[in-house]
Structure formats: C-alpha cells, structure tokens
Write a protein that holds these residues in place. Sequence first.
Motif, PDB file in Angstrom:
ATOM      1  N   THR A  27     -55.732  49.270  76.103  1.00 22.21           N
ATOM      2  CA  THR A  27     -56.815  48.773  75.242  1.00 22.21           C
ATOM      3  C   THR A  27     -58.129  48.634  76.005  1.00 22.21           C
ATOM      4  OG1 THR A  27     -56.125  46.482  75.627  1.00 22.21           O
ATOM      5  CG2 THR A  27     -55.313  47.558  73.633  1.00 22.21           C
ATOM      6  N   ARG A  30     -58.759  52.576  77.857  1.00 24.08           N
ATOM      7  CA  ARG A  30     -58.618  53.741  76.962  1.00 24.08           C
ATOM      8  C   ARG A  30     -58.075  54.955  77.731  1.00 24.08           C
ATOM      9  NH1 ARG A  30     -59.600  49.983  73.783  1.00 24.08           N
ATOM     10  NH2 ARG A  30     -60.965  50.146  72.002  1.00 24.08           N
ATOM     11  N   ILE A  39     -58.098  58.567  76.533  1.00 26.94           N
ATOM     12  CA  ILE A  39     -57.774  58.574  75.103  1.00 26.94           C
ATOM     13  C   ILE A  39     -59.050  58.926  74.359  1.00 26.94           C
ATOM     14  CG2 ILE A  39     -57.116  57.125  73.154  1.00 26.94           C
ATOM     15  CD1 ILE A  39     -55.250  55.630  75.065  1.00 26.94           C
ATOM     16  N   LEU A  45     -55.099  56.304  70.351  1.00 29.64           N
ATOM     17  CA  LEU A  45     -55.023  54.927  70.836  1.00 29.64           C
ATOM     18  C   LEU A  45     -53.911  54.173  70.111  1.00 29.64           C
ATOM     19  CD1 LEU A  45     -56.116  52.497  72.446  1.00 29.64           C
ATOM     20  CD2 LEU A  45     -57.699  52.105  70.544  1.00 29.64           C
TER      21      LEU A  45
END
Length: 104
Positions: A27, A30, A39, A45
């Motif tokens: 988170t 990423r 990501i 995600l």
Amino acid sequence: MEFERHTTSNHVDIPVSYNISNYRDITRKRWNIWEDKPIETAGELCYSLRKIVNSDDSRSVAILELMEDHAAFLYPNTGEQERRFFYALMLRSRGEKSLAICGF
C-alpha cells in the motif's frame, strides 16, 4: 418487489490474520513483490492486496474448521484468485495434490 423467502441469512465475520508488513509495503510503496516491478493500475493493487490476505494459512484453517462444524456453507467467490484458493484448499483437505496456494 416483495417476495417470500424460504431461507434466512446468517452472515458471520471470522477474523483471520495476514502478513501485515507485506500488506503495508504494497500500500505504501505500490510495489508488486511477486513480479518485482511497480504496481501500475488500481486493479493490480487490489489483486495484490487480496493475494496477501488469501495466502495466509489462518484463512485455510478457519475455512476447514467451518466445514467440520457445518454441513453446508457459502464461500464468497469474488474472482479467479478466490476460486483457485478454495479449489486448492479442498484438494489439500482430501489429501490430494493441490495447486500452490501462495503461488497461484
């Protein structure tokens, strides 16, 4: 439109653990830890976060305990990842060769 139901809903939330450090890394940074690349999309995600949560063994144990206690239950199948997880779990509980749960 109103109609008569022949069943009753019984929703039960069962808390399970997951790898919090990997979840936070994904988170915050990423970064896709399986493919070692950034990501790029919101879908990627969400997929990565679900994969972290689904790969913990406590989830498998909780599902198997539910199966022992109840004759039937509904497992929320929200995508390919969950379907493969549940299929591998069922094979493993029967002592058969299974898909790698963490690797999907």
